[in-house]
Design an enzyme around this catalytic site. Structure first.
Site, short mmCIF file in Angstrom:
data_model
loop_
_atom_site.label_atom_id
_atom_site.label_comp_id
_atom_site.label_asym_id
_atom_site.label_seq_id
_atom_site.Cartn_x
_atom_site.Cartn_y
_atom_site.Cartn_z
N HIS A 53 3.62 -20.60 9.99
CA HIS A 53 4.90 -20.69 10.68
C HIS A 53 6.09 -20.64 9.73
O HIS A 53 7.04 -19.90 9.97
CB HIS A 53 4.94 -21.99 11.50
CG HIS A 53 6.18 -22.15 12.33
ND1 HIS A 53 6.49 -21.31 13.36
CD2 HIS A 53 7.19 -23.06 12.26
CE1 HIS A 53 7.64 -21.69 13.92
NE2 HIS A 53 8.08 -22.74 13.26
N ASP A 90 0.51 -18.21 12.40
CA ASP A 90 1.39 -19.27 12.89
C ASP A 90 0.63 -20.19 13.84
O ASP A 90 0.18 -19.78 14.91
CB ASP A 90 2.59 -18.64 13.62
CG ASP A 90 3.72 -19.61 13.84
OD1 ASP A 90 3.48 -20.82 13.90
OD2 ASP A 90 4.87 -19.13 13.96
N THR A 93 13.56 -26.68 13.90
CA THR A 93 13.41 -28.10 14.21
C THR A 93 13.39 -28.95 12.95
O THR A 93 12.75 -28.59 11.97
CB THR A 93 12.10 -28.31 14.99
OG1 THR A 93 12.16 -27.56 16.20
CG2 THR A 93 11.87 -29.78 15.31
N SER A 122 12.41 -20.21 14.03
CA SER A 122 11.75 -21.21 14.89
C SER A 122 12.69 -21.63 16.02
O SER A 122 13.12 -20.76 16.78
CB SER A 122 11.29 -22.40 14.03
OG SER A 122 10.44 -23.25 14.74
#
Length: 279
Positions: A243, A216, A30, A97
């Protein structure tokens, strides 16, 4: 630099490095910064003996499209088009991700194009995790009404507490602007909220490594464990990081991925001790 047209999108990608083996395609997560933000520091670590393809999905600044809503299938079609346009043959595919469910979809829909698959800090189903659903909903709200708060939230959940304290206040403040809530970023967040690739996972036949990050706070590690359990014959590794594991524990991340890519063709289906399942 090259582009390939997929629907209304002019998808930007780059190829670097050399080598006779399968190319490595890196799919970003993202954020409208796309490949530059995710892979700018890490991609060169893989180029010594292989070609590395980095690409910008719709929503990233360097790929132009009509600004419409995004789906996993839409972005998977862009990855497929880049693999075919680059002419690299079957590739090793790594998604981080948001890029993890996208890459998993590519492997399920076009097994002929994926030699090995690596899914890092990924997930299969957002509605199955109330924490993630609420986090992404909060990001949407902050992106609309509090851009500065958005940057701080993304930074706090993107990295472990120990890492943030290690780099100190100045380092943290430098990280915050890396993912502004641009329209492209918020398109990605909207996609994150709708992820559901559960029906595709049984179709994955590529040799697969799932990598979870134990600290995470964006995509809790249980989601990586569930991905591993759902992909027949997959291997699993965990790294003690937040993360953005590829930044926080870069050396360990590169070593984990390289070991898998170099050994997957010759190692039996049994999971090596170093990559024991932690389901």
């Amino acid at each position: 630099m090259a582009t390939v047209t997929v629907g209304t999108a002019h998808v930007h990608y780059d190829v670097e490095g050399s080598g006779e083996g399968p190319a490595l395609v890196l799919v970003h997560g993202t954020g409208s910064g796309g490949a530059v933000i995710n892979w700018g520091r890490t991609a060169p670590r893989f180029t010594a003996d292989r070609r590395v393809v980095t690409m910008d999905l719709s929503g990233a600044d360097r790929t132009v499209d009509d600004g419409g809503a995004l789906t996993v299938e839409t972005l998977a079609a862009q990855v497929i088009a880049v693999i075919e346009d680059a002419g690299t043959g079957p590739v090793d595919l790594l998604g981080f991700s948001m890029g993890a469910p996208v890459s998993a979809a590519v492997a399920a829909l076009r097994p002929d194009l994926v030699n090995r698959l690596v899914l890092v800090a990924g997930w299969a189903y957002t509605d199955g995790d109330e924490y993630m659903r609420n986090l992404f909903t909060l990001w949407q709200r902050l992106g609309e009404f509090d851009p500065a708060g958005f940057g701080r939230s993304v930074t706090m959940t993107g990295f472990s507490r120990d890492f943030l304290n290690m780099i100190g206040r100045e380092g943290v403040e430098e990280l915050i602007p890396n993912m502004p809530p641009t329209p492209g970023t918020l398109r990605h967040v909207a996609l994150d909220l709708g992820v559901d690739i559960r029906a595709l996972l049984p179709r994955i036949t590529a040799e697969t490594l799932v990598v979870g990050a134990t600290r995470d706070a964006t995509v809790p590690v249980e989601n990586s464990r569930e991905l591993h359990a759902a992909i027949t014959g997959s291997r699993y590794a965990e790294i003690d990081a937040g993360h953005v594991v590829l930044f926080e524990k870069e050396d360990e991340f590169v070593a984990t991925v390289t070991e898998f890519l170099d050994s997957a063709a010759t190692v039996p289906a049994a999971v090596p001790a170093a990559m024991a399942a932690a389901a």
